[in-house]
Design a protein around this motif. Structure first.
Motif, PDB file in Angstrom:
ATOM      1  N   VAL A   4       0.844  -1.207   0.000  1.00 34.39           N
ATOM      2  CA  VAL A   4       0.000   0.000   0.000  1.00 34.39           C
ATOM      3  C   VAL A   4       0.876   1.252   0.000  1.00 34.39           C
ATOM      4  O   VAL A   4       0.609   2.209  -0.733  1.00 34.39           O
ATOM      5  CB  VAL A   4      -0.959  -0.015   1.207  1.00 34.39           C
ATOM      6  CG1 VAL A   4      -1.642   1.327   1.391  1.00 34.39           C
ATOM      7  CG2 VAL A   4      -1.988  -1.125   1.044  1.00 34.39           C
ATOM      8  N   ILE A   5       1.934   1.251   0.797  1.00 32.44           N
ATOM      9  CA  ILE A   5       2.848   2.402   0.837  1.00 32.44           C
ATOM     10  C   ILE A   5       3.502   2.596  -0.527  1.00 32.44           C
ATOM     11  O   ILE A   5       3.609   3.724  -1.028  1.00 32.44           O
ATOM     12  CB  ILE A   5       3.907   2.217   1.947  1.00 32.44           C
ATOM     13  CG1 ILE A   5       3.240   2.331   3.319  1.00 32.44           C
ATOM     14  CG2 ILE A   5       5.036   3.227   1.799  1.00 32.44           C
ATOM     15  CD1 ILE A   5       4.148   1.967   4.480  1.00 32.44           C
ATOM     16  N   GLY A   6       3.930   1.514  -1.160  1.00 34.42           N
ATOM     17  CA  GLY A   6       4.556   1.610  -2.477  1.00 34.42           C
ATOM     18  C   GLY A   6       3.617   2.169  -3.526  1.00 34.42           C
ATOM     19  O   GLY A   6       4.007   3.013  -4.342  1.00 34.42           O
ATOM     20  N   VAL A   7       2.371   1.724  -3.510  1.00 32.15           N
ATOM     21  CA  VAL A   7       1.381   2.235  -4.469  1.00 32.15           C
ATOM     22  C   VAL A   7       1.138   3.723  -4.229  1.00 32.15           C
ATOM     23  O   VAL A   7       1.061   4.518  -5.171  1.00 32.15           O
ATOM     24  CB  VAL A   7       0.073   1.426  -4.379  1.00 32.15           C
ATOM     25  CG1 VAL A   7      -1.047   2.096  -5.149  1.00 32.15           C
ATOM     26  CG2 VAL A   7       0.296   0.009  -4.889  1.00 32.15           C
ATOM     27  N   ALA A   8       1.030   4.130  -2.963  1.00 30.41           N
ATOM     28  CA  ALA A   8       0.796   5.539  -2.639  1.00 30.41           C
ATOM     29  C   ALA A   8       1.970   6.407  -3.110  1.00 30.41           C
ATOM     30  O   ALA A   8       1.764   7.494  -3.666  1.00 30.41           O
ATOM     31  CB  ALA A   8       0.576   5.706  -1.135  1.00 30.41           C
ATOM     32  N   VAL A   9       3.196   5.933  -2.920  1.00 32.84           N
ATOM     33  CA  VAL A   9       4.369   6.688  -3.367  1.00 32.84           C
ATOM     34  C   VAL A   9       4.393   6.785  -4.890  1.00 32.84           C
ATOM     35  O   VAL A   9       4.701   7.845  -5.451  1.00 32.84           O
ATOM     36  CB  VAL A   9       5.666   6.041  -2.828  1.00 32.84           C
ATOM     37  CG1 VAL A   9       6.899   6.619  -3.501  1.00 32.84           C
ATOM     38  CG2 VAL A   9       5.742   6.220  -1.320  1.00 32.84           C
ATOM     39  N   ALA A  10       4.043   5.714  -5.573  1.00 36.98           N
ATOM     40  CA  ALA A  10       4.027   5.729  -7.037  1.00 36.98           C
ATOM     41  C   ALA A  10       2.981   6.718  -7.555  1.00 36.98           C
ATOM     42  O   ALA A  10       3.249   7.470  -8.505  1.00 36.98           O
ATOM     43  CB  ALA A  10       3.744   4.326  -7.571  1.00 36.98           C
ATOM     44  N   ILE A  11       1.809   6.743  -6.949  1.00 37.67           N
ATOM     45  CA  ILE A  11       0.769   7.682  -7.367  1.00 37.67           C
ATOM     46  C   ILE A  11       1.213   9.119  -7.111  1.00 37.67           C
ATOM     47  O   ILE A  11       1.022  10.002  -7.952  1.00 37.67           O
ATOM     48  CB  ILE A  11      -0.560   7.366  -6.651  1.00 37.67           C
ATOM     49  CG1 ILE A  11      -1.124   6.043  -7.169  1.00 37.67           C
ATOM     50  CG2 ILE A  11      -1.565   8.496  -6.833  1.00 37.67           C
ATOM     51  CD1 ILE A  11      -2.322   5.541  -6.399  1.00 37.67           C
ATOM     52  N   ALA A  12       1.825   9.367  -5.965  1.00 34.28           N
ATOM     53  CA  ALA A  12       2.304  10.717  -5.649  1.00 34.28           C
ATOM     54  C   ALA A  12       3.365  11.162  -6.654  1.00 34.28           C
ATOM     55  O   ALA A  12       3.345  12.304  -7.122  1.00 34.28           O
ATOM     56  CB  ALA A  12       2.858  10.759  -4.229  1.00 34.28           C
ATOM     57  N   ALA A  13       4.281  10.267  -7.009  1.00 31.92           N
ATOM     58  CA  ALA A  13       5.319  10.608  -7.983  1.00 31.92           C
ATOM     59  C   ALA A  13       4.702  10.921  -9.345  1.00 31.92           C
ATOM     60  O   ALA A  13       5.113  11.867 -10.027  1.00 31.92           O
ATOM     61  CB  ALA A  13       6.320   9.461  -8.098  1.00 31.92           C
ATOM     62  N   LEU A  14       3.711  10.150  -9.747  1.00 25.60           N
ATOM     63  CA  LEU A  14       3.037  10.390 -11.019  1.00 25.60           C
ATOM     64  C   LEU A  14       2.351  11.758 -11.020  1.00 25.60           C
ATOM     65  O   LEU A  14       2.443  12.509 -11.995  1.00 25.60           O
ATOM     66  CB  LEU A  14       2.006   9.287 -11.284  1.00 25.60           C
ATOM     67  CG  LEU A  14       1.192   9.415 -12.566  1.00 25.60           C
ATOM     68  CD1 LEU A  14       2.113   9.338 -13.784  1.00 25.60           C
ATOM     69  CD2 LEU A  14       0.131   8.332 -12.633  1.00 25.60           C
ATOM     70  N   LEU A  15       1.695  12.100  -9.923  1.00 26.48           N
ATOM     71  CA  LEU A  15       1.037  13.405  -9.834  1.00 26.48           C
ATOM     72  C   LEU A  15       2.048  14.549  -9.904  1.00 26.48           C
ATOM     73  O   LEU A  15       1.788  15.570 -10.538  1.00 26.48           O
ATOM     74  CB  LEU A  15       0.211  13.493  -8.544  1.00 26.48           C
ATOM     75  CG  LEU A  15      -1.035  12.610  -8.503  1.00 26.48           C
ATOM     76  CD1 LEU A  15      -1.685  12.692  -7.129  1.00 26.48           C
ATOM     77  CD2 LEU A  15      -2.017  13.011  -9.586  1.00 26.48           C
ATOM     78  N   VAL A  16       3.197  14.380  -9.277  1.00 21.30           N
ATOM     79  CA  VAL A  16       4.236  15.419  -9.330  1.00 21.30           C
ATOM     80  C   VAL A  16       4.738  15.588 -10.761  1.00 21.30           C
ATOM     81  O   VAL A  16       4.873  16.715 -11.252  1.00 21.30           O
ATOM     82  CB  VAL A  16       5.398  15.077  -8.374  1.00 21.30           C
ATOM     83  CG1 VAL A  16       6.603  15.971  -8.635  1.00 21.30           C
ATOM     84  CG2 VAL A  16       4.933  15.206  -6.933  1.00 21.30           C
ATOM     85  N   VAL A  17       4.992  14.490 -11.445  1.00 22.31           N
ATOM     86  CA  VAL A  17       5.472  14.564 -12.830  1.00 22.31           C
ATOM     87  C   VAL A  17       4.441  15.257 -13.712  1.00 22.31           C
ATOM     88  O   VAL A  17       4.777  16.135 -14.518  1.00 22.31           O
ATOM     89  CB  VAL A  17       5.790  13.145 -13.366  1.00 22.31           C
ATOM     90  CG1 VAL A  17       5.984  13.166 -14.872  1.00 22.31           C
ATOM     91  CG2 VAL A  17       7.033  12.607 -12.679  1.00 22.31           C
ATOM     92  N   LEU A  18       3.168  14.894 -13.559  1.00 23.50           N
ATOM     93  CA  LEU A  18       2.125  15.520 -14.373  1.00 23.50           C
ATOM     94  C   LEU A  18       2.000  17.011 -14.079  1.00 23.50           C
ATOM     95  O   LEU A  18       1.798  17.813 -14.989  1.00 23.50           O
ATOM     96  CB  LEU A  18       0.781  14.816 -14.135  1.00 23.50           C
ATOM     97  CG  LEU A  18       0.698  13.388 -14.668  1.00 23.50           C
ATOM     98  CD1 LEU A  18      -0.630  12.753 -14.257  1.00 23.50           C
ATOM     99  CD2 LEU A  18       0.856  13.357 -16.170  1.00 23.50           C
ATOM    100  N   GLU A  19       2.125  17.410 -12.826  1.00 21.70           N
ATOM    101  CA  GLU A  19       2.033  18.816 -12.463  1.00 21.70           C
ATOM    102  C   GLU A  19       3.203  19.606 -13.031  1.00 21.70           C
ATOM    103  O   GLU A  19       3.037  20.717 -13.525  1.00 21.70           O
ATOM    104  CB  GLU A  19       1.969  18.973 -10.939  1.00 21.70           C
ATOM    105  CG  GLU A  19       1.752  20.400 -10.489  1.00 21.70           C
ATOM    106  CD  GLU A  19       0.483  21.030 -11.037  1.00 21.70           C
ATOM    107  OE1 GLU A  19       0.476  22.246 -11.255  1.00 21.70           O
ATOM    108  OE2 GLU A  19      -0.509  20.306 -11.250  1.00 21.70           O
ATOM    109  N   VAL A  20       4.415  19.026 -13.007  1.00 24.07           N
ATOM    110  CA  VAL A  20       5.579  19.704 -13.578  1.00 24.07           C
ATOM    111  C   VAL A  20       5.396  19.892 -15.076  1.00 24.07           C
ATOM    112  O   VAL A  20       5.674  20.966 -15.620  1.00 24.07           O
ATOM    113  CB  VAL A  20       6.872  18.919 -13.266  1.00 24.07           C
ATOM    114  CG1 VAL A  20       8.037  19.429 -14.100  1.00 24.07           C
ATOM    115  CG2 VAL A  20       7.189  19.013 -11.781  1.00 24.07           C
TER     116      VAL A  20
END
Length: 57
Positions: A17-33
């Motif tokens: 669950v922690i790994g999935v949450a980190v992956a989603i957060a990283a994806l959101l950061v990349v999309l925002e950049v």
């Protein structure tokens, strides 16, 4: 299933669950950049007259 085995399963599930949450957060950061870069690029472009396809004067 023993109590020890159940504890191991819980730990594995928590890490997944922690790994999935980190992956989603990283994806959101990349999309925002990317979105910020696109907005900055669009703001720097001069307006183009769509009727003639040339820069508006």
């Amino acid at each position: 299933m023993s109590a020890e085995r159940e504890g191991e399963v819980v730990v594995v599930v928590v890490w997944i669950v922690i790994g999935v949450a980190v992956a989603i957060a990283a994806l959101l950061v990349v999309l925002e950049v990317q979105n910020m870069r696109r907005r900055r690029t669009m703001a720097n472009l001069e307006p183009v007259d769509p009727r003639i396809g040339e820069r508006a004067v």
